[in-house]
Design a protein around this motif. Structure first.
Motif, PDB file in Angstrom:
ATOM      1  N   LYS A 351       0.832  -1.198   0.000  1.00  0.00           N
ATOM      2  CA  LYS A 351       0.000   0.000   0.000  1.00  0.00           C
ATOM      3  C   LYS A 351       0.876   1.262   0.000  1.00  0.00           C
ATOM      4  O   LYS A 351       0.537   2.262  -0.633  1.00  0.00           O
ATOM      5  N   HIS A 352       1.985   1.184   0.704  1.00  0.00           N
ATOM      6  CA  HIS A 352       2.931   2.309   0.719  1.00  0.00           C
ATOM      7  C   HIS A 352       3.437   2.609  -0.685  1.00  0.00           C
ATOM      8  O   HIS A 352       3.506   3.778  -1.094  1.00  0.00           O
ATOM      9  N   LEU A 353       3.776   1.583  -1.457  1.00  0.00           N
ATOM     10  CA  LEU A 353       4.276   1.791  -2.808  1.00  0.00           C
ATOM     11  C   LEU A 353       3.214   2.416  -3.702  1.00  0.00           C
ATOM     12  O   LEU A 353       3.511   3.321  -4.492  1.00  0.00           O
ATOM     13  N   GLU A 354       1.993   1.937  -3.592  1.00  0.00           N
ATOM     14  CA  GLU A 354       0.910   2.503  -4.406  1.00  0.00           C
ATOM     15  C   GLU A 354       0.709   3.979  -4.078  1.00  0.00           C
ATOM     16  O   GLU A 354       0.574   4.821  -4.980  1.00  0.00           O
ATOM     17  N   SER A 355       0.714   4.297  -2.804  1.00  0.00           N
ATOM     18  CA  SER A 355       0.550   5.691  -2.386  1.00  0.00           C
ATOM     19  C   SER A 355       1.744   6.537  -2.815  1.00  0.00           C
ATOM     20  O   SER A 355       1.580   7.688  -3.246  1.00  0.00           O
ATOM     21  N   LEU A 356       2.933   5.953  -2.727  1.00  0.00           N
ATOM     22  CA  LEU A 356       4.148   6.679  -3.085  1.00  0.00           C
ATOM     23  C   LEU A 356       4.169   7.041  -4.564  1.00  0.00           C
ATOM     24  O   LEU A 356       4.511   8.169  -4.938  1.00  0.00           O
ATOM     25  N   ARG A 357       3.775   6.117  -5.417  1.00  0.00           N
ATOM     26  CA  ARG A 357       3.764   6.395  -6.862  1.00  0.00           C
ATOM     27  C   ARG A 357       2.795   7.531  -7.189  1.00  0.00           C
ATOM     28  O   ARG A 357       3.104   8.419  -7.986  1.00  0.00           O
ATOM     29  N   THR A 358       1.638   7.503  -6.562  1.00  0.00           N
ATOM     30  CA  THR A 358       0.644   8.554  -6.791  1.00  0.00           C
ATOM     31  C   THR A 358       1.157   9.903  -6.292  1.00  0.00           C
ATOM     32  O   THR A 358       1.025  10.931  -6.968  1.00  0.00           O
ATOM     33  N   ARG A 359       1.750   9.890  -5.126  1.00  0.00           N
ATOM     34  CA  ARG A 359       2.255  11.129  -4.535  1.00  0.00           C
ATOM     35  C   ARG A 359       3.376  11.720  -5.379  1.00  0.00           C
ATOM     36  O   ARG A 359       3.441  12.944  -5.587  1.00  0.00           O
ATOM     37  N   LEU A 360       4.260  10.862  -5.881  1.00  0.00           N
ATOM     38  CA  LEU A 360       5.358  11.343  -6.714  1.00  0.00           C
ATOM     39  C   LEU A 360       4.851  11.938  -8.025  1.00  0.00           C
ATOM     40  O   LEU A 360       5.368  12.951  -8.493  1.00  0.00           O
ATOM     41  N   ALA A 361       3.853  11.300  -8.615  1.00  0.00           N
ATOM     42  CA  ALA A 361       3.295  11.813  -9.869  1.00  0.00           C
ATOM     43  C   ALA A 361       2.698  13.205  -9.665  1.00  0.00           C
ATOM     44  O   ALA A 361       2.912  14.117 -10.481  1.00  0.00           O
ATOM     45  N   LYS A 362       1.974  13.391  -8.569  1.00  0.00           N
ATOM     46  CA  LYS A 362       1.388  14.700  -8.282  1.00  0.00           C
ATOM     47  C   LYS A 362       2.471  15.738  -7.992  1.00  0.00           C
ATOM     48  O   LYS A 362       2.383  16.893  -8.438  1.00  0.00           O
ATOM     49  N   THR A 363       3.491  15.319  -7.277  1.00  0.00           N
ATOM     50  CA  THR A 363       4.576  16.248  -6.948  1.00  0.00           C
ATOM     51  C   THR A 363       5.352  16.647  -8.193  1.00  0.00           C
ATOM     52  O   THR A 363       5.709  17.822  -8.370  1.00  0.00           O
ATOM     53  N   MET A 364       5.624  15.677  -9.060  1.00  0.00           N
ATOM     54  CA  MET A 364       6.312  15.982 -10.315  1.00  0.00           C
ATOM     55  C   MET A 364       5.516  17.004 -11.126  1.00  0.00           C
ATOM     56  O   MET A 364       6.084  17.973 -11.664  1.00  0.00           O
ATOM     57  N   ALA A 365       4.209  16.808 -11.191  1.00  0.00           N
ATOM     58  CA  ALA A 365       3.357  17.708 -11.970  1.00  0.00           C
ATOM     59  C   ALA A 365       3.318  19.112 -11.382  1.00  0.00           C
ATOM     60  O   ALA A 365       3.121  20.092 -12.114  1.00  0.00           O
ATOM     61  N   SER A 366       3.526  19.239 -10.081  1.00  0.00           N
ATOM     62  CA  SER A 366       3.501  20.571  -9.459  1.00  0.00           C
ATOM     63  C   SER A 366       4.863  21.257  -9.493  1.00  0.00           C
ATOM     64  O   SER A 366       4.949  22.490  -9.574  1.00  0.00           O
ATOM     65  N   VAL A 367       5.942  20.487  -9.442  1.00  0.00           N
ATOM     66  CA  VAL A 367       7.277  21.075  -9.399  1.00  0.00           C
ATOM     67  C   VAL A 367       7.708  21.587 -10.772  1.00  0.00           C
ATOM     68  O   VAL A 367       8.346  22.644 -10.879  1.00  0.00           O
ATOM     69  N   ILE A 368       7.368  20.882 -11.830  1.00  0.00           N
ATOM     70  CA  ILE A 368       7.808  21.283 -13.166  1.00  0.00           C
ATOM     71  C   ILE A 368       7.395  22.718 -13.513  1.00  0.00           C
ATOM     72  O   ILE A 368       8.242  23.522 -13.928  1.00  0.00           O
ATOM     73  N   PRO A 369       6.128  23.115 -13.358  1.00  0.00           N
ATOM     74  CA  PRO A 369       5.781  24.513 -13.694  1.00  0.00           C
ATOM     75  C   PRO A 369       6.455  25.530 -12.777  1.00  0.00           C
ATOM     76  O   PRO A 369       6.746  26.651 -13.205  1.00  0.00           O
ATOM     77  N   ARG A 370       6.745  25.170 -11.538  1.00  0.00           N
ATOM     78  CA  ARG A 370       7.428  26.104 -10.648  1.00  0.00           C
ATOM     79  C   ARG A 370       8.865  26.339 -11.112  1.00  0.00           C
ATOM     80  O   ARG A 370       9.390  27.456 -11.023  1.00  0.00           O
ATOM     81  N   LEU A 371       9.496  25.286 -11.608  1.00  0.00           N
ATOM     82  CA  LEU A 371      10.833  25.450 -12.173  1.00  0.00           C
ATOM     83  C   LEU A 371      10.790  26.226 -13.491  1.00  0.00           C
ATOM     84  O   LEU A 371      11.651  27.072 -13.757  1.00  0.00           O
ATOM     85  N   GLU A 372       9.783  25.936 -14.293  1.00  0.00           N
ATOM     86  CA  GLU A 372       9.666  26.613 -15.593  1.00  0.00           C
ATOM     87  C   GLU A 372       9.461  28.112 -15.432  1.00  0.00           C
ATOM     88  O   GLU A 372       9.909  28.900 -16.271  1.00  0.00           O
ATOM     89  N   ARG A 373       8.819  28.510 -14.344  1.00  0.00           N
ATOM     90  CA  ARG A 373       8.645  29.943 -14.107  1.00  0.00           C
ATOM     91  C   ARG A 373       9.979  30.633 -13.845  1.00  0.00           C
ATOM     92  O   ARG A 373      10.105  31.861 -14.011  1.00  0.00           O
ATOM     93  N   LEU A 374      10.972  29.869 -13.457  1.00  0.00           N
ATOM     94  CA  LEU A 374      12.320  30.407 -13.269  1.00  0.00           C
ATOM     95  C   LEU A 374      13.170  30.256 -14.531  1.00  0.00           C
ATOM     96  O   LEU A 374      14.360  30.591 -14.523  1.00  0.00           O
ATOM     97  N   GLY A 375      12.566  29.733 -15.596  1.00  0.00           N
ATOM     98  CA  GLY A 375      13.294  29.519 -16.839  1.00  0.00           C
ATOM     99  C   GLY A 375      14.026  28.193 -16.899  1.00  0.00           C
ATOM    100  O   GLY A 375      14.832  27.961 -17.811  1.00  0.00           O
ATOM    101  N   ILE A 376      13.769  27.308 -15.933  1.00  0.00           N
ATOM    102  CA  ILE A 376      14.431  26.001 -15.870  1.00  0.00           C
ATOM    103  C   ILE A 376      13.533  24.979 -16.554  1.00  0.00           C
ATOM    104  O   ILE A 376      12.390  24.756 -16.133  1.00  0.00           O
ATOM    105  N   THR A 377      14.033  24.350 -17.618  1.00  0.00           N
ATOM    106  CA  THR A 377      13.201  23.470 -18.437  1.00  0.00           C
ATOM    107  C   THR A 377      13.648  22.017 -18.324  1.00  0.00           C
ATOM    108  O   THR A 377      14.845  21.717 -18.375  1.00  0.00           O
ATOM    109  N   PRO A 378      12.715  21.077 -18.179  1.00  0.00           N
ATOM    110  CA  PRO A 378      13.076  19.663 -18.090  1.00  0.00           C
ATOM    111  C   PRO A 378      13.512  19.108 -19.443  1.00  0.00           C
ATOM    112  O   PRO A 378      12.972  19.493 -20.482  1.00  0.00           O
ATOM    113  N   TRP A 379      14.490  18.232 -19.429  1.00  0.00           N
ATOM    114  CA  TRP A 379      14.946  17.539 -20.647  1.00  0.00           C
ATOM    115  C   TRP A 379      13.829  16.652 -21.175  1.00  0.00           C
ATOM    116  O   TRP A 379      13.528  16.658 -22.369  1.00  0.00           O
TER     117      TRP A 379
END
Length: 453
Positions: A351-379
């Motif tokens: 159950k921890h792994l299932e929750s972890l994958r979901t949490r990471l996906a949401k975090t990735m989706a939120s961090v990318i635009p915050r970095l992009e606002r600083l001009g930092i673009t993901p490969w």
């Protein structure tokens, strides 16, 4: 003089070892013989070397402790793999670590760990608490891993699995078995920076092969095989560190064909396997553990305090690796293995792994635009996991940015620490799970402005 000192410091020239003749060294270094004579005379005066009339010059220095810093290129010594590792591991409370490669404490399965600890403490059999482990490691855990590997298409009976103290030790044992100083090893460029640190300790030549979003560049790989005749190729499968890329089936198939043609052994480090939503193709699955050695550990999703990893390989290699395991560590870590098995076998961990994958996906989706606002673009946008490989704006020097950020207690991971060819000057790896604090982005913005000035 510097060249001779380096050979002595790196142990390429042991105490009593004979130096090249004056003529030979003059030809190698493209200097005059009188220059070599002067250098040898000065080194002899310092007591570093000794002259034996009629025989030549010999090292007189005692064997100094091996210094990995001396073996490293002097490019950007202040910010290298050891710099990132030390800053992350030694960070005091309050230091933010978006450059580290592990999850925050609060993301780990603490309840399951405590439950496994209590269960082990209550056992009436004190063997796991007091006795040495077996050379191969806990049989029950090896059986569990055998079943897990089978789910990924990797057929490895329990006697083809050797437990180790960590994933790093697993790779070190394979290197001890297969490599000699001076051999050539291929890695991805960029690659996990501790691969570079470990290979430096083995005094081998490291050649990087450029990465693509579907794996390494096969054309460059074929060229490197032909030019350098490497002994080994070390890579991350599943989710690549630092780029987050995943292997395509075509890349896996062609890579293995090239490896077979050139007699190359492949080490597949699969430490991020549990982060995947859908398993990517695995080299070990298609190869059948004939030419591929599979490595793994539990530090990323379970606990870094339980130092436990494993090697899955062909039987004759497991036998040799077991002897090396005894010679360098004597026995397996029975206590850690019992704890790992206790957590892995619990329903709470799944159950921890299932929750972890979901949490990471949401975090990735939120961090990318915050970095992009600083001009930092993901490969690329990774399919899963916590790592994001990015390019800084205006070709900023990531090492300079990292130095400025450290002044404000933020540890970053600049690109060139991952690049054997030092071609990632303006790249940086971010761990999205370590980016929850707004201070990360404020310090990052400040550090980038300072790097521009």
């Amino acid at each position: 003089m510097a060249a001779i000192r380096h050979r002595i410091a790196s142990r390429a020239l042991p105490p009593g070892g004979k130096l090249p003749s004056i003529r030979a060294l003059a030809q190698t270094m493209q200097v005059s013989k009188s220059t070599v004579v002067e250098a040898y005379d000065r080194l002899a005066a310092e007591g570093v070397i000794r002259s034996r009339p009629g025989s030549g010059f010999f090292s007189a220095a005692s064997l100094a402790p091996l210094s990995l810093a001396e073996l490293a290129p002097r490019l950007d010594r202040a910010v290298d793999p050891f710099w990132v590792s030390r800053q992350s591991l030694e960070a005091r409370g309050g230091v933010l670590k978006p450059g580290c490669g592990w999850l925050p404490d609060s993301w780990m399965p603490e309840d399951e760990i405590r439950r496994a600890l209590r269960g082990l403490a209550r056992t009436k059999d004190a063997t796991g608490l007091t006795d040495y482990g077996t050379p191969l490691g806990l049989a029950a855990l090896r059986g569990f891993l055998s079943r897990r590997l089978a789910e990924q298409g990797v057929e490895a009976a329990p006697d083809r699995i050797l437990l180790t103290d960590s994933g790093t030790q697993a790779i070190d044992l394979v290197c001890r078995m297969l490599l000699q100083p001076g051999d050539t090893v291929l890695v991805d460029d960029p690659c996990y920076f501790n691969f570079l640190a470990l290979l430096r300790a083995h005094q081998v030549n490291v050649v990087g092969v450029p990465m693509t979003p579907t794996g390494l560049d096969l054309g460059a790989f074929a060229q490197a095989l032909a030019e350098h005749e490497p002994r080994l190729y070390i890579t991350n499968s599943g989710l690549h560190n630092p780029t987050g890329a995943t292997l395509s089936g075509v890349t896996v198939h062609r890579l293995l064909k090239l490896a077979e043609q050139h007699g190359l052994t492949v080490v597949e480090d699969d430490i991020f396997a549990d982060f995947e939503h859908e398993p990517a193709p695995r080299l070990a699955a298609l190869d059948g553990l004939e030419r591929v050695v599979r490595i793994g550990s539990f530090s990323k999703t379970l606990s870094a305090s339980f130092r436990c990893g494993y090697i899955a390989a062909r039987p004759d290699w497991i036998d040799k690796l077991t002897d090396l395991r005894i010679a360098t560590g004597f026995s397996s870590n029975r206590l850690a293995e019992e704890l790992v098995l206790g957590v892995l076998g619990s329903s709470g961990y799944r159950k921890h792994l299932e929750s972890l994958r979901t949490r990471l996906a949401k975090t990735m989706a939120s961090v990318i635009p915050r970095l992009e606002r600083l001009g930092i673009t993901p490969w690329i946008v990774p399919k899963a996991g916590m790592l994001l490989w990015c390019h800084l704006p205006q070709d900023l020097d990531a090492a300079v940015v990292a130095r400025h950020a450290l002044n404000d207690d933020v540890v970053l991971a600049p690109g060139n620490v991952f690049s054997p060819a030092q071609t990632a000057r303006s790249s940086m790896r971010f761990n999205v799970a370590q980016c929850a604090d707004e201070g990360v982005f404020a310090v990052l913005e400040k550090a980038m402005k300072l790097a521009q000035s």
